[in-house]
Design a protein around this motif. Structure first.
Motif, PDB file in Angstrom:
ATOM      1  N   UNK A 138      47.336  47.403  42.635  1.00 28.96           N
ATOM      2  CA  UNK A 138      46.558  47.052  41.455  1.00 28.96           C
ATOM      3  C   UNK A 138      47.417  46.101  40.626  1.00 28.96           C
ATOM      4  N   UNK A 139      46.933  44.888  40.431  1.00 24.39           N
ATOM      5  CA  UNK A 139      47.723  43.894  39.715  1.00 24.39           C
ATOM      6  C   UNK A 139      48.145  44.383  38.342  1.00 24.39           C
ATOM      7  N   UNK A 140      47.262  45.124  37.680  1.00 31.49           N
ATOM      8  CA  UNK A 140      47.554  45.586  36.329  1.00 31.49           C
ATOM      9  C   UNK A 140      48.704  46.579  36.291  1.00 31.49           C
ATOM     10  N   UNK A 141      49.093  47.131  37.438  1.00 28.86           N
ATOM     11  CA  UNK A 141      50.242  48.028  37.485  1.00 28.86           C
ATOM     12  C   UNK A 141      51.557  47.270  37.345  1.00 28.86           C
ATOM     13  N   UNK A 142      51.532  45.959  37.635  1.00 25.83           N
ATOM     14  CA  UNK A 142      52.773  45.177  37.661  1.00 25.83           C
ATOM     15  C   UNK A 142      52.774  43.989  36.710  1.00 25.83           C
ATOM     16  N   UNK A 143      51.615  43.341  36.529  1.00 33.43           N
ATOM     17  CA  UNK A 143      51.529  42.144  35.693  1.00 33.43           C
ATOM     18  C   UNK A 143      50.533  42.349  34.565  1.00 33.43           C
ATOM     19  N   UNK A 144      50.805  41.692  33.450  1.00 32.86           N
ATOM     20  CA  UNK A 144      49.826  41.683  32.370  1.00 32.86           C
ATOM     21  C   UNK A 144      49.040  40.378  32.352  1.00 32.86           C
ATOM     22  N   UNK A 145      49.450  39.416  33.174  1.00 30.11           N
ATOM     23  CA  UNK A 145      48.750  38.133  33.312  1.00 30.11           C
ATOM     24  C   UNK A 145      48.141  38.088  34.706  1.00 30.11           C
ATOM     25  N   UNK A 146      46.861  38.402  34.783  1.00 30.30           N
ATOM     26  CA  UNK A 146      46.177  38.429  36.071  1.00 30.30           C
ATOM     27  C   UNK A 146      44.693  38.175  35.821  1.00 30.30           C
ATOM     28  N   UNK A 147      43.937  37.740  36.827  1.00 29.06           N
ATOM     29  CA  UNK A 147      42.517  37.422  36.607  1.00 29.06           C
ATOM     30  C   UNK A 147      41.665  38.677  36.501  1.00 29.06           C
ATOM     31  N   UNK A 148      40.678  38.612  35.624  1.00 27.69           N
ATOM     32  CA  UNK A 148      39.668  39.672  35.543  1.00 27.69           C
ATOM     33  C   UNK A 148      38.391  39.134  36.166  1.00 27.69           C
ATOM     34  N   UNK A 149      37.974  39.728  37.251  1.00 26.45           N
ATOM     35  CA  UNK A 149      36.844  39.213  38.017  1.00 26.45           C
ATOM     36  C   UNK A 149      35.642  40.152  37.931  1.00 26.45           C
ATOM     37  N   UNK A 150      34.444  39.613  38.011  1.00 26.77           N
ATOM     38  CA  UNK A 150      33.257  40.470  38.067  1.00 26.77           C
ATOM     39  C   UNK A 150      33.206  41.216  39.391  1.00 26.77           C
ATOM     40  N   UNK A 151      32.365  42.231  39.462  1.00 26.18           N
ATOM     41  CA  UNK A 151      32.225  42.998  40.700  1.00 26.18           C
ATOM     42  C   UNK A 151      31.339  42.219  41.670  1.00 26.18           C
ATOM     43  N   UNK A 152      31.929  41.838  42.799  1.00 27.06           N
ATOM     44  CA  UNK A 152      31.195  41.057  43.795  1.00 27.06           C
ATOM     45  C   UNK A 152      30.647  41.929  44.918  1.00 27.06           C
ATOM     46  N   UNK A 153      30.826  43.204  44.842  1.00 24.55           N
ATOM     47  CA  UNK A 153      30.447  44.066  45.948  1.00 24.55           C
ATOM     48  C   UNK A 153      31.691  44.511  46.694  1.00 24.55           C
ATOM     49  N   UNK A 154      31.549  44.840  47.944  1.00 28.12           N
ATOM     50  CA  UNK A 154      32.673  45.318  48.751  1.00 28.12           C
ATOM     51  C   UNK A 154      33.515  44.144  49.222  1.00 28.12           C
ATOM     52  N   UNK A 155      34.455  43.760  48.392  1.00 30.03           N
ATOM     53  CA  UNK A 155      35.344  42.640  48.713  1.00 30.03           C
ATOM     54  C   UNK A 155      36.789  43.070  48.504  1.00 30.03           C
ATOM     55  N   UNK A 156      37.697  42.292  49.072  1.00 34.83           N
ATOM     56  CA  UNK A 156      39.117  42.549  48.878  1.00 34.83           C
ATOM     57  C   UNK A 156      39.787  41.228  48.547  1.00 34.83           C
ATOM     58  N   UNK A 157      40.503  41.188  47.431  1.00 35.05           N
ATOM     59  CA  UNK A 157      41.176  39.963  47.032  1.00 35.05           C
ATOM     60  C   UNK A 157      42.319  39.620  47.971  1.00 35.05           C
ATOM     61  N   UNK A 158      42.439  38.341  48.314  1.00 34.40           N
ATOM     62  CA  UNK A 158      43.537  37.899  49.179  1.00 34.40           C
ATOM     63  C   UNK A 158      44.469  36.914  48.483  1.00 34.40           C
ATOM     64  N   UNK A 159      44.095  36.472  47.288  1.00 37.70           N
ATOM     65  CA  UNK A 159      44.957  35.548  46.581  1.00 37.70           C
ATOM     66  C   UNK A 159      44.364  35.148  45.247  1.00 37.70           C
ATOM     67  N   UNK A 160      45.245  34.718  44.327  1.00 39.96           N
ATOM     68  CA  UNK A 160      44.775  34.245  43.031  1.00 39.96           C
ATOM     69  C   UNK A 160      45.828  33.320  42.429  1.00 39.96           C
ATOM     70  N   UNK A 161      45.417  32.526  41.452  1.00 41.56           N
ATOM     71  CA  UNK A 161      46.324  31.696  40.661  1.00 41.56           C
ATOM     72  C   UNK A 161      45.739  31.588  39.267  1.00 41.56           C
ATOM     73  N   UNK A 162      46.567  31.842  38.260  1.00 46.86           N
ATOM     74  CA  UNK A 162      46.112  31.826  36.878  1.00 46.86           C
ATOM     75  C   UNK A 162      47.178  31.167  36.019  1.00 46.86           C
ATOM     76  N   UNK A 163      46.768  30.225  35.157  1.00 43.02           N
ATOM     77  CA  UNK A 163      47.712  29.518  34.299  1.00 43.02           C
ATOM     78  C   UNK A 163      47.214  29.480  32.866  1.00 43.02           C
ATOM     79  N   UNK A 164      48.128  29.680  31.947  1.00 41.25           N
ATOM     80  CA  UNK A 164      47.797  29.634  30.527  1.00 41.25           C
ATOM     81  C   UNK A 164      48.785  28.720  29.817  1.00 41.25           C
ATOM     82  N   UNK A 165      48.276  27.850  28.935  1.00 36.40           N
ATOM     83  CA  UNK A 165      49.111  26.974  28.116  1.00 36.40           C
ATOM     84  C   UNK A 165      48.933  27.358  26.660  1.00 36.40           C
ATOM     85  N   UNK A 166      50.054  27.600  25.968  1.00 31.99           N
ATOM     86  CA  UNK A 166      49.966  28.076  24.595  1.00 31.99           C
ATOM     87  C   UNK A 166      51.082  27.491  23.739  1.00 31.99           C
ATOM     88  N   UNK A 167      50.832  27.471  22.453  1.00 35.17           N
ATOM     89  CA  UNK A 167      51.848  27.116  21.470  1.00 35.17           C
ATOM     90  C   UNK A 167      52.462  28.420  20.958  1.00 35.17           C
TER      91      UNK A 167
END
Length: 239
Positions: A138-167
């Motif tokens: 579970x990504x939330x067990x290790x990272x606080x920066x991870x994608x929140x996705x809608x429920x697509x049914x019976x799927x399994x994530x195989x990869x993601x990339x998320x970027x944030x730019x802030x001041x």
């Protein structure tokens, strides 16, 4: 926080010039850095010109833009480029106390022997690879920066990339933080990237000691961003 096995795979400090340094000067002064680095490679840049004509001619050439110096094991790097100087440390990373004296040394050498230049940007980048000895997490067990996705049914994530730019509020600092899956070099493990790129283009001092003090401040902010981006469970992986 000091870790026994920090996940850092590369730390890079970049000083960007407000005006370029001629390559001829870099080449002439290269011997100064050769005393501290065994390896030397020349960096080129391709330039392509398209000329509007019935024949649509294309002109391409290469020009020298810098020299990359490195230790024998390629873990310590310094790049003198026409528009920047870069000092980098690849893993194993033994901490800021070990890395910062080399930054100060190379910055001092450049300031004393090359054309004087103001800096238009200072950047500090830390690339971390977090290896988790599990096949499914579970990504939330290790990272606080991870994608929140809608429920697509019976799927399994195989990869993601998320970027944030802030001041960073009440400072001159801008930062990008990126988390993503990467191929794990560790058998039966999952690996995640946590890439933090902190920079400033304002109120850049000219004195070396003030520049180094600013870097120390940036390092503290970078560490804060890192600690805010991971969980306590993630921290146990580094000790």
């Amino acid at each position: 926080m000091k870790y026994e096995a920090p996940p850092i795979v590369e730390v890079t400090v970049e000083f960007r010039f407000s005006e370029p340094v001629p390559y001829e000067i870099i080449e002439k002064k290269a011997h100064i850095f050769e005393n501290n680095y065994e390896g030397k490679k020349f960096e080129q840049q391709a330039r392509i010109e398209l000329k509007s004509s019935p024949e649509q001619t294309v002109h391409a050439d290469r020009r020298m833009v810098g020299i990359r110096f490195s230790s024998n094991n390629e873990l310590e790097v310094c790049i003198i480029h026409t528009n920047r100087i870069v000092v980098a440390q690849l893993a194993p990373y033994n901490g800021w106390e070990d890395f910062s004296p080399r930054i100060a040394r190379d910055l001092s050498l450049f300031s004393k022997h090359f054309v004087k230049r103001k800096f238009s940007r200072i950047g500090l980048r830390s690339v971390n690879r977090i290896d988790i000895p599990e096949q499914t997490v579970e990504l939330s067990d290790y990272l606080t920066l991870y994608p929140h996705l809608p429920f697509y049914g019976k799927t399994m994530g195989t990869g993601f990339a998320l970027e944030s730019t802030q001041q960073f509020l009440d400072t001159d600092y801008l930062f990008k933080v990126r988390s993503a899956t990467v191929e794990s070099p560790v058998p039966e493990s999952l690996s995640f990237l946590l890439d933090i790129d902190l920079s400033t283009e304002q109120n850049i001092p000219m004195r070396e000691n003030e520049i180094l003090a600013k870097l120390d401040e940036m390092r503290g902010i970078k560490n804060h961003i890192f600690e805010t981006s991971i969980t306590d469970k993630c921290r146990t992986l580094f000790n």
